[in-house]
Scaffold this motif. Structure first.
Motif, PDB file in Angstrom:
ATOM      1  N   ALA A   1      15.887  32.681  59.803  1.00  0.00           N
ATOM      2  CA  ALA A   1      15.835  34.479  60.755  1.00  0.00           C
ATOM      3  C   ALA A   1      17.410  35.213  61.038  1.00  0.00           C
ATOM      4  O   ALA A   1      16.777  36.256  60.578  1.00  0.00           O
ATOM      5  CB  ALA A   1      16.601  33.824  62.544  1.00  0.00           C
TER       6      ALA A   1
ATOM      7  N   GLY B   1      18.106  28.791  61.765  1.00  0.00           N
ATOM      8  CA  GLY B   1      18.692  30.096  62.079  1.00  0.00           C
ATOM      9  C   GLY B   1      18.936  31.311  60.864  1.00  0.00           C
ATOM     10  O   GLY B   1      19.521  32.145  60.951  1.00  0.00           O
TER      11      GLY B   1
ATOM     12  N   SER C   1      19.822  28.392  68.724  1.00  0.00           N
ATOM     13  CA  SER C   1      19.494  27.375  67.826  1.00  0.00           C
ATOM     14  C   SER C   1      21.264  27.024  67.485  1.00  0.00           C
ATOM     15  O   SER C   1      20.716  26.175  67.332  1.00  0.00           O
ATOM     16  CB  SER C   1      19.361  27.769  65.943  1.00  0.00           C
ATOM     17  OG  SER C   1      19.587  28.455  65.490  1.00  0.00           O
TER      18      SER C   1
ATOM     19  N   SER D   1      14.368  37.741  65.533  1.00  0.00           N
ATOM     20  CA  SER D   1      14.977  37.222  64.626  1.00  0.00           C
ATOM     21  C   SER D   1      16.561  36.999  65.318  1.00  0.00           C
ATOM     22  O   SER D   1      17.267  37.030  64.115  1.00  0.00           O
ATOM     23  CB  SER D   1      14.749  38.204  63.273  1.00  0.00           C
ATOM     24  OG  SER D   1      15.434  39.928  63.616  1.00  0.00           O
TER      25      SER D   1
ATOM     26  N   ILE E   1      16.771  34.185  67.730  1.00  0.00           N
ATOM     27  CA  ILE E   1      16.602  32.592  67.771  1.00  0.00           C
ATOM     28  C   ILE E   1      18.202  32.078  66.668  1.00  0.00           C
ATOM     29  O   ILE E   1      19.150  30.419  67.521  1.00  0.00           O
ATOM     30  CB  ILE E   1      16.281  32.819  65.935  1.00  0.00           C
ATOM     31  CG1 ILE E   1      14.557  33.325  66.613  1.00  0.00           C
ATOM     32  CG2 ILE E   1      15.979  30.875  65.252  1.00  0.00           C
ATOM     33  CD1 ILE E   1      13.858  33.517  65.221  1.00  0.00           C
TER      34      ILE E   1
END
Length: 643
Positions: free
Chosen positions: A59, A56, A104, A97, A100
């Motif tokens: 990202a 995370g 997560s 991006s 994510i």
């Protein structure tokens, strides 16, 4: 070196550096302790949560860079020098991006609940172990130590502690994202990244110190005025004092006194908070100056074309992301509180000789349980030159007491109120350590040897009424006997408790508490028989000394005498110790000792002591005459007699 010289040395640069190093080491140890707790609680879940947190954070950093790529591609496409397809690809990766971190984060939230539950269970076990160590009870009866334990238990049980453990992953991901943002800015100008980081770090540290000062005021030892104010508040809220408070016209007086005490208690709190708010204001000014310098240079280089629009967009995003290394708000406060609470538990455990955040190893094996076909081995008691006194009393309880009880003998300990009968039993159990002299159970000191302690089974006057099933209440004394069911049944029968089982319809699993569905409470006499059965079950667990420490004080003379006689009958051949202020209950013991002024003044059987006409004879005759008088007047014998 004088105190003024020491103070000057501490104010010197070297002294300040040492304090900074000590503080940094302490903070680092606290964070490591928190990490150890979380890791040991659920290692597999921690690995998964840490991996997802790293993904995370990566990202988030990638999103900053990709946003700049998208803006740069759009700018180039607008003036005809860019590749539209490349821009669309950057846009797709930017969308990934952005997706994510929440995905997560959701997975981490699920894992966090499991980690939180496991960590709280572990902390509860560690706290319970701390409360039980050392083996005595001095620390639980000391007011300062008792308040410290109460505050620790209270802090661990609050929702803020649970949320603080759960916030660990949010704080970690945010910090990692801030490090990624720092790297993006450092790729442009390293000094700009350092400058902006200094601004956020100084402000975050000052805000954290201010918030921790507020937390410390709530969590640490409250001043006397605040404790008294809290007491008045509690009294006003409780129904058991409401009648007197209203009848005496006290509400207004108590409310005014509560307000005055609270104001006095808060003066020092406000003074400390005012001291810590000044650095917050000063560091905020520093942060503003750093931000002005950063955006001034970035704006100039963007205006002059040194920095492309896409790069400028990424740098602005990174500057906002860099705030993650400063103060994070509620999540950081909760996490910091949890870390501080865990660290207090770690330090408290180390002070009493326990490993920081790991369960203590079992130093000695439990005594081997006694098989049904193996006779129980009674223990010998030897007390030599015993000296003991309570810290709150100037005069000692015992000063040179000597006593030896051969294995298998029944002995009664009598004396006037305050002579130290119950204190002697607590010393015999290892709950207190002698100031001088020694106590031995089969040549081992119960205050230092667990095996010796577990050779003693006691029913105290204030025995515990466990809200467990009848079977569990009795089996607690057996400590893992080979055939627990047979031991429990035999022990309850020997304690004359068969009628209790009949009342429960033969259901051993009935909970002995009316607070549970299907449960039921017992009368005082029935509870005493359950406690007696628990002590008798301890024989199968390896106990060699059985003690009755006035558990029948609420019964009349006849009921108590019957219970003591029953106890002596079923424990014949065992080492038994009886303590009672009613001499008629203990006259069938093999031996009776009279304690006075910290020493044994008489020793012998009931008949021998009566023949001597000493102190025991006087006390027995006095009690007998009062009992006869009370019986003749059709009265009950529930008064406390002066022996």
């Amino acid at each position: 070196m004088t105190s003024s010289t020491l103070a000057a040395a501490e104010r010197a640069p070297a002294g300040r550096f040492r304090r900074w190093v000590a503080t940094t080491v302490g903070v680092g140890r606290s964070y490591l302790g928190h990490a150890e707790l979380v890791w040991r609680s659920a290692p597999a879940a921690v690995i998964a949560a840490l991996s997802l947190t790293l993904v995370g954070a990566a990202a988030s950093t990638a999103g900053i860079v990709l946003l700049g790529k998208v803006v740069g591609a759009a700018t180039a496409a607008a003036d005809g020098s860019g590749d539209l397809e490349q821009g669309l690809r950057w846009m797709a990766w930017l969308a990934v991006s952005f997706l994510i971190p929440p995905v997560s984060g959701a997975a981490v939230s699920v894992l966090s609940q499991h980690i939180m539950s496991a960590a709280v269970a572990r902390v509860g076990a560690l706290t319970s172990e701390f409360a039980s160590a050392p083996d005595g009870i001095e620390q639980l009866e000391d007011p300062t130590a008792a308040r410290r334990l109460h505050r620790m238990v209270q802090a661990i049980g609050e929702w803020t502690y649970l949320e603080g453990i759960g916030a660990t992953w949010t704080v970690l991901q945010t910090r990692l994202s801030g490090i990624g943002a720092f790297a993006v800015i450092a790729d442009w100008h390293w000094w700009a990244a350092v400058l902006l980081a200094i601004g956020y770090l100084t402000t975050g540290r000052a805000l954290t110190a201010w918030l921790l000062a507020i937390f410390a005021d709530m969590a640490l030892e409250p001043p006397m005025q605040r404790r008294r104010a809290s007491y008045l508040f509690d009294v006003l809220m409780k129904g058991n004092a409401a009648k007197e408070i209203r009848l005496f016209g006290l509400p207004q007086w108590m409310i005014e006194r509560y307000g005055r005490l609270w104001q006095q208690a808060m003066v020092d709190v406000w003074r400390r908070r005012n001291r810590t708010i000044r650095p917050v204001i000063a560091t905020t000014v520093v942060m503003l100056l750093c931000a002005v310098a950063f955006y001034g240079v970035l704006g100039w280089e963007t205006w002059t074309g040194i920095v492309p629009a896409g790069t400028a967009t990424a740098l602005v995003g990174a500057s906002m992301g860099l705030q993650a290394i400063g103060m994070l708000g509620d999540e950081q406060v909760l996490c910091t509180q949890a870390i501080a609470t865990t660290d207090r538990l770690r330090r408290a455990r180390i002070e009493v000789g326990l490993p920081g955040l790991s369960p203590a190893p079992d130093p000695t094996p439990r005594p081997a349980p006694v098989a049904d076909d193996q006779p129980t081995r009674p223990a010998r008691i030897r007390i030599e030159d015993l000296h003991f006194g309570y810290p709150s009393r100037q005069t000692p309880i015992f000063s040179g007491l000597d006593l030896e009880v051969p294995a298998g003998q029944s002995i009664a300990i009598v004396g006037v109120n305050g002579a130290g009968k119950s204190t002697l039993i607590k010393l015999l159990c290892g709950l207190y350590r002698p100031d001088a002299g020694s106590i031995r159970i089969d040549d081992a000191a119960p205050a230092a040897d667990r095996r010796a302690r577990e050779r003693v089974a006691v029913i105290f006057q204030d025995f515990v009424r466990y809200q467990l099933s009848l079977k569990e209440n009795v089996a607690l004394g057996a400590r893992g006997a080979p055939d627990t069911e047979a031991v429990v049944s035999r022990s309850l029968h020997d304690a004359a408790g068969d009628d209790i089982l009949d009342r429960l319809g033969g259901n051993w699993d009935t909970v002995l508490s009316g607070e549970y569905r299907g449960g039921t409470d017992l009368s005082g006499g029935q509870w005493q028989r359950v406690a007696l059965a628990r002590a008798l079950a301890a024989i199968a667990g390896g106990s060699g000394v059985l003690v009755l420490d006035e558990p029948t004080a609420a019964l009349d003379v006849r009921a108590e005498a019957h219970l003591f006689d029953r106890f002596l009958e079923v424990t014949r051949g065992m080492t038994t110790v009886l303590v009672s202020h009613r001499l008629s209950s203990v006259r069938h013991a093999d031996r009776i000792v009279v304690i006075d002024n910290g020493r044994i003044v008489e020793d012998g059987s009931h008949d021998q002591l009566l023949e001597r006409g000493g102190r025991y004879a006087d006390m027995f005759t006095l009690q007998a005459s009062r009992f006869v008088a009370a019986s003749g007047a059709d009265a009950t014998d529930n008064e406390e007699l002066p022996c």
